[in-house]
Design a protein around this motif. Structure first.
Motif, PDB file in Angstrom:
ATOM      1  N   ALA A  16       0.840  -1.199   0.000  1.00 17.79           N
ATOM      2  CA  ALA A  16       0.000   0.000   0.000  1.00 17.79           C
ATOM      3  C   ALA A  16       0.877   1.251   0.000  1.00 17.79           C
ATOM      4  O   ALA A  16       0.562   2.252  -0.673  1.00 17.79           O
ATOM      5  N   ARG A  17       1.974   1.197   0.744  1.00 18.51           N
ATOM      6  CA  ARG A  17       2.907   2.330   0.789  1.00 18.51           C
ATOM      7  C   ARG A  17       3.499   2.596  -0.588  1.00 18.51           C
ATOM      8  O   ARG A  17       3.630   3.742  -1.020  1.00 18.51           O
ATOM      9  N   ASP A  22       3.826   5.849  -5.567  1.00 14.27           N
ATOM     10  CA  ASP A  22       3.656   5.947  -7.023  1.00 14.27           C
ATOM     11  C   ASP A  22       2.620   7.020  -7.368  1.00 14.27           C
ATOM     12  O   ASP A  22       2.819   7.818  -8.300  1.00 14.27           O
ATOM     13  N   SER A  23       1.512   7.050  -6.620  1.00  4.78           N
ATOM     14  CA  SER A  23       0.466   8.046  -6.868  1.00  4.78           C
ATOM     15  C   SER A  23       0.983   9.449  -6.564  1.00  4.78           C
ATOM     16  O   SER A  23       0.691  10.408  -7.285  1.00  4.78           O
ATOM     17  N   GLN A  24       1.768   9.565  -5.497  1.00  2.54           N
ATOM     18  CA  GLN A  24       2.343  10.856  -5.128  1.00  2.54           C
ATOM     19  C   GLN A  24       3.275  11.366  -6.226  1.00  2.54           C
ATOM     20  O   GLN A  24       3.245  12.555  -6.580  1.00  2.54           O
ATOM     21  N   GLN A  25       4.075  10.462  -6.775  1.00  2.28           N
ATOM     22  CA  GLN A  25       4.998  10.862  -7.835  1.00  2.28           C
ATOM     23  C   GLN A  25       4.254  11.297  -9.087  1.00  2.28           C
ATOM     24  O   GLN A  25       4.637  12.270  -9.748  1.00  2.28           O
ATOM     25  N   ARG A  26       3.173  10.588  -9.415  1.00  4.91           N
ATOM     26  CA  ARG A  26       2.372  10.988 -10.575  1.00  4.91           C
ATOM     27  C   ARG A  26       1.769  12.368 -10.351  1.00  4.91           C
ATOM     28  O   ARG A  26       1.709  13.190 -11.280  1.00  4.91           O
ATOM     29  N   LYS A  46      -0.487  20.758  -4.160  1.00  3.16           N
ATOM     30  CA  LYS A  46       0.216  20.826  -2.875  1.00  3.16           C
ATOM     31  C   LYS A  46      -0.593  20.139  -1.771  1.00  3.16           C
ATOM     32  O   LYS A  46      -0.048  19.434  -0.924  1.00  3.16           O
ATOM     33  N   LYS A  47      -1.908  20.365  -1.787  1.00 12.79           N
ATOM     34  CA  LYS A  47      -2.768  19.748  -0.780  1.00 12.79           C
ATOM     35  C   LYS A  47      -2.786  18.226  -0.934  1.00 12.79           C
ATOM     36  O   LYS A  47      -2.735  17.488   0.056  1.00 12.79           O
ATOM     37  N   LEU A  48      -2.856  17.780  -2.184  1.00 12.97           N
ATOM     38  CA  LEU A  48      -2.856  16.337  -2.433  1.00 12.97           C
ATOM     39  C   LEU A  48      -1.522  15.720  -2.021  1.00 12.97           C
ATOM     40  O   LEU A  48      -1.480  14.626  -1.443  1.00 12.97           O
ATOM     41  N   ASP A  49      -0.438  16.424  -2.305  1.00 13.35           N
ATOM     42  CA  ASP A  49       0.886  15.939  -1.935  1.00 13.35           C
ATOM     43  C   ASP A  49       0.988  15.803  -0.417  1.00 13.35           C
ATOM     44  O   ASP A  49       1.554  14.825   0.100  1.00 13.35           O
ATOM     45  N   ALA A  50       0.428  16.772   0.305  1.00 17.07           N
ATOM     46  CA  ALA A  50       0.441  16.734   1.763  1.00 17.07           C
ATOM     47  C   ALA A  50      -0.363  15.549   2.295  1.00 17.07           C
ATOM     48  O   ALA A  50       0.016  14.913   3.285  1.00 17.07           O
ATOM     49  N   ILE A  56       1.422   8.134   4.018  1.00 19.06           N
ATOM     50  CA  ILE A  56       2.651   7.338   4.011  1.00 19.06           C
ATOM     51  C   ILE A  56       3.239   7.286   5.416  1.00 19.06           C
ATOM     52  O   ILE A  56       3.700   6.236   5.878  1.00 19.06           O
ATOM     53  N   ALA A  57       3.205   8.427   6.108  1.00 20.41           N
ATOM     54  CA  ALA A  57       3.716   8.479   7.487  1.00 20.41           C
ATOM     55  C   ALA A  57       2.910   7.560   8.400  1.00 20.41           C
ATOM     56  O   ALA A  57       3.469   6.896   9.288  1.00 20.41           O
ATOM     57  N   LYS A  58       1.604   7.494   8.195  1.00 17.46           N
ATOM     58  CA  LYS A  58       0.755   6.614   8.999  1.00 17.46           C
ATOM     59  C   LYS A  58       1.122   5.156   8.778  1.00 17.46           C
ATOM     60  O   LYS A  58       1.180   4.358   9.722  1.00 17.46           O
ATOM     61  N   LEU A  59       1.372   4.806   7.516  1.00 14.62           N
ATOM     62  CA  LEU A  59       1.760   3.427   7.218  1.00 14.62           C
ATOM     63  C   LEU A  59       3.119   3.099   7.827  1.00 14.62           C
ATOM     64  O   LEU A  59       3.313   2.002   8.365  1.00 14.62           O
ATOM     65  N   ASP A  60       4.051   4.042   7.751  1.00 10.31           N
ATOM     66  CA  ASP A  60       5.369   3.821   8.353  1.00 10.31           C
ATOM     67  C   ASP A  60       5.244   3.571   9.850  1.00 10.31           C
ATOM     68  O   ASP A  60       5.921   2.699  10.414  1.00 10.31           O
ATOM     69  N   LYS A  61       4.393   4.336  10.499  1.00 13.40           N
ATOM     70  CA  LYS A  61       4.175   4.185  11.937  1.00 13.40           C
ATOM     71  C   LYS A  61       3.561   2.819  12.250  1.00 13.40           C
ATOM     72  O   LYS A  61       3.968   2.149  13.210  1.00 13.40           O
ATOM     73  N   ALA A  62       2.602   2.407  11.424  1.00 16.67           N
ATOM     74  CA  ALA A  62       1.948   1.115  11.639  1.00 16.67           C
ATOM     75  C   ALA A  62       2.921  -0.036  11.427  1.00 16.67           C
ATOM     76  O   ALA A  62       2.915  -1.022  12.184  1.00 16.67           O
TER      77      ALA A  62
END
Length: 199
Positions: A16-17, A22-26, A46-50, A56-62
């Motif tokens: 999922a990360r 990939d979506s963020q890069q697009r 910018k809002k979507l990137d945020a 991604i940070a939530k997944l890293d934490k999980a």
């Protein structure tokens, strides 16, 4: 080798990360193609990137929490990350997507990661060696780890320099370093698991 529940969950979260990245890069690529007059669209990007960064940070934490809750995985993660070039994403990917690490020999582990060299020889013709198959996400993180290791890992930095001196192309040299790194990690994991493996 079957995965336990924690490894399976980490695997799913890592995939999922990857999708989010990939979506963020697009999204960033789309933002880069907007004209200077597209202020509203730039704000939206910018809002979507945020949002992507937050998710991604939530997944890293999980993922970190799952590893931390499992004594064996936590110790294995710490062991792997002691090796120069191996960061959290490389370690987590190996633990979740390559459960055979430390349980099979060097040839098998290289093949599973898609880093085993195959020849294209025919008769008297000797072709170039190439890699194929394997687990793409594992190979990708090892490739990135090899780039770092080729600069900062004393042993692998020397091996990389020797490959370049022998006129090996960058891609070929990095694949060779990734394979060496994986084989070393496999041997270290075997010691950690106290499971002797064949050479």
């Amino acid at each position: 080798i079957p995965k336990d529940s924690n490894r399976q969950q980490i695997d799913e979260l890592l995939r999922a990360r990857r999708e989010l990245i990939d979506s963020q890069q697009r999204e960033r690529n789309r933002a880069g193609h907007r004209g200077p007059g597209s202020k509203i669209l730039q704000q939206m990007h910018k809002k979507l990137d945020a949002v992507y960064k937050e998710q991604i940070a939530k997944l890293d934490k999980a993922i970190a929490a799952l590893i931390g809750s499992d004594e064996t995985l936590a110790k294995a993660d710490a062991m792997l990350r002691k090796v120069q070039g191996v960061g959290p994403q490389t370690s987590r990917t190996l633990l979740a997507m390559l459960p055979e690490l430390g349980r099979v020999n060097r040839r098998t582990i290289a093949a599973l990661a898609g880093l085993a060299p195959y020849d294209s020889d025919s008769g008297r013709h000797t072709g170039n060696r190439y890699i194929r198959g394997g687990r793409s996400q594992v190979r990708q993180v090892l490739h990135m780890a090899a780039v770092v290791a080729s600069r900062h890992n004393g042993v692998l930095k020397k091996s990389y320099a020797n490959l370049l001196e022998n006129k090996k192309k960058f891609k070929v040299a990095i694949v060779a370093i990734a394979r060496k790194l994986l084989i070393y990690l496999n041997s270290q994991m075997a010691k950690f698991l106290e499971k002797p493996i064949d050479a």
